[in-house]
Design an enzyme around this catalytic site. Structure first.
Site, PDB file in Angstrom:
ATOM      1  N   SER A 134       0.841  -1.195   0.000  1.00  0.00           N
ATOM      2  CA  SER A 134       0.000   0.000   0.000  1.00  0.00           C
ATOM      3  C   SER A 134       0.878   1.248   0.000  1.00  0.00           C
ATOM      4  O   SER A 134       1.742   1.394  -0.851  1.00  0.00           O
ATOM      5  CB  SER A 134      -0.967  -0.035   1.195  1.00  0.00           C
ATOM      6  OG  SER A 134      -2.015   0.907   1.033  1.00  0.00           O
ATOM      7  N   GLU A 238      -1.443  -2.805  -7.993  1.00  0.00           N
ATOM      8  CA  GLU A 238      -2.653  -3.186  -7.253  1.00  0.00           C
ATOM      9  C   GLU A 238      -3.255  -1.921  -6.682  1.00  0.00           C
ATOM     10  O   GLU A 238      -2.595  -0.885  -6.613  1.00  0.00           O
ATOM     11  CB  GLU A 238      -2.322  -4.177  -6.128  1.00  0.00           C
ATOM     12  CG  GLU A 238      -1.266  -3.706  -5.127  1.00  0.00           C
ATOM     13  CD  GLU A 238      -1.783  -2.810  -4.003  1.00  0.00           C
ATOM     14  OE1 GLU A 238      -3.012  -2.811  -3.755  1.00  0.00           O
ATOM     15  OE2 GLU A 238      -0.975  -2.111  -3.393  1.00  0.00           O
ATOM     16  N   HIS A 309      -4.624  -5.519  -1.559  1.00  0.00           N
ATOM     17  CA  HIS A 309      -5.288  -5.386  -0.268  1.00  0.00           C
ATOM     18  C   HIS A 309      -6.197  -6.594  -0.048  1.00  0.00           C
ATOM     19  O   HIS A 309      -7.427  -6.500  -0.035  1.00  0.00           O
ATOM     20  CB  HIS A 309      -6.084  -4.088  -0.207  1.00  0.00           C
ATOM     21  CG  HIS A 309      -5.235  -2.854  -0.171  1.00  0.00           C
ATOM     22  ND1 HIS A 309      -4.420  -2.480  -1.219  1.00  0.00           N
ATOM     23  CD2 HIS A 309      -5.083  -1.910   0.786  1.00  0.00           C
ATOM     24  CE1 HIS A 309      -3.791  -1.351  -0.897  1.00  0.00           C
ATOM     25  NE2 HIS A 309      -4.180  -0.983   0.307  1.00  0.00           N
TER      26      HIS A 309
END
Length: 339
Positions: A134, A238, A309
């Site tokens: 992230s 992502e 995630h």
């Protein structure tokens, strides 16, 4: 350099953590039971002591000792202390000879603010595993770009440390395996596989250095000195809770910056909760975006890998040579990611 010296350098390169094909890279030593893991909060604060204790116990269950960053309990608004505080914890962990690896407790926002404050000379002289995902993408890319150190897009401390994620974490970071990543194949009670499917965008296979992470974070540091070169790279991305028009905007950003021209292949992991929402009649879908932005590259590309995630998570090395098979949805390391 004469031919004899060139061949000698090729022979010793793997032992030194160098990649002959991509230029100099640095590899950390593999983690082993009994090593000390440094826990840091480079972005969002440690919201409660119980949550951090769960992270500590998870590391201990893996066989590690734990050392907390000196500033881990600090808070400055939505950040875990000032930029100087958070950078100091990272610099201290790299300088500390008792610490073998660094795990970020969680992401949030704030890692990119630390990039000018990190001591890259210290990092380069004391290479060690650093892992997270992230917002931690900024650190992983920045450190690799500045030092050549292979970094790891994988679980943060507060992730779900289930069997799937732990097995890949161990394979990559403790066992130093040339790992083959392939999505789980399980139909359950269904007639065919429903979950964790692979979507082939462009067929074929290609090789290159793995570069990527969270798409939003990557796009927000493009144009800086903290992004590795995309030349001959396997670009992986992502994201989470981004509407299709935002994914469209970011893919277009990468295209305009020349990333798709330079790369050898593309892997999109999971885009969690990125579907068109209510009232989004007529919205483009992610599949439409693959057709618009990636299909025209004619380079091997697929979507759906276990990156993102999600609970079941691959540990992806940033800077390592790998080969992808877009027909099968496979990522194969060409060398071990740690020494």
């Amino acid at each position: 350099m004469n031919r004899r010296n060139f061949l000698q350098n090729i022979a010793i390169a793997p032992a030194l953590g160098l990649s002959v094909e991509t230029g100099a890279i640095i590899k950390a030593k593999r983690l082993k039971i009994g090593d000390t893991i440094g826990l840091v909060c480079p972005a969002a604060p440690a919201f409660n002591k119980e949550g951090v204790q769960v992270v500590v116990e998870s590391m201990e269950a893996l066989g590690f000792k734990v050392k907390l960053g000196k500033n881990i309990w600090k808070r400055y608004g939505y950040l875990a202390g000032t930029d100087e505080d958070r950078a100091a914890d990272l610099n201290d962990m790299f300088a500390d000879t008792d610490v073998s690896g660094i795990v970020c407790v969680h992401g949030g926002w704030g890692c990119a603010r630390l990039l000018p404050l990190l001591n890259y000379d210290v990092i380069k002289k004391n290479p060690k595993v650093i892992v997270g995902y992230s917002d931690v993408t900024a650190l992983l890319l920045g450190i690799h770009a500045k030092t050549g150190l292979v970094t790891f897009h994988g679980p943060v401390g507060s992730s779900t440390w289930n069997e799937f994620s732990v097995n890949y974490f161990k394979s990559v970071l403790m066992n130093a395996e040339k790992v083959k990543y392939e999505n789980p194949k399980s139909k359950g009670d269904n007639l065919t596989q429903v979950d964790d499917r692979i979507t082939t965008i462009n067929k074929g296979s290609s090789r290159g250095k793995l570069v990527g992470g969270n798409l939003t974070v990557l796009c927000h540091i493009l144009g800086s000195d903290y992004v590795p070169d995309f030349k001959n790279a396997i670009l992986f991305c992502e994201d989470v809770e981004e509407a299709p028009y935002r994914i469209d905007r970011m893919l277009n950003h990468l295209k305009l910056c020349g990333a798709f021209d330079k790369m050898n292949g593309f892997v999109f992991g999971k885009c969690t909760k990125c579907e068109p929402g209510s009232g989004s009649y007529g919205s483009l879908t992610l599949e439409d975006l693959w057709e618009d932005h990636l299909k025209p590259t004619k380079k091997p590309a697929f979507a759906g890998a276990m990156i993102g995630h999600i609970a079941n998570k691959f540990t992806m090395p940033v800077g390592l040579e790998a080969e992808i098979n877009a027909d099968m949805g496979i990522i194969q390391f060409l060398e071990a990611a740690v020494l």
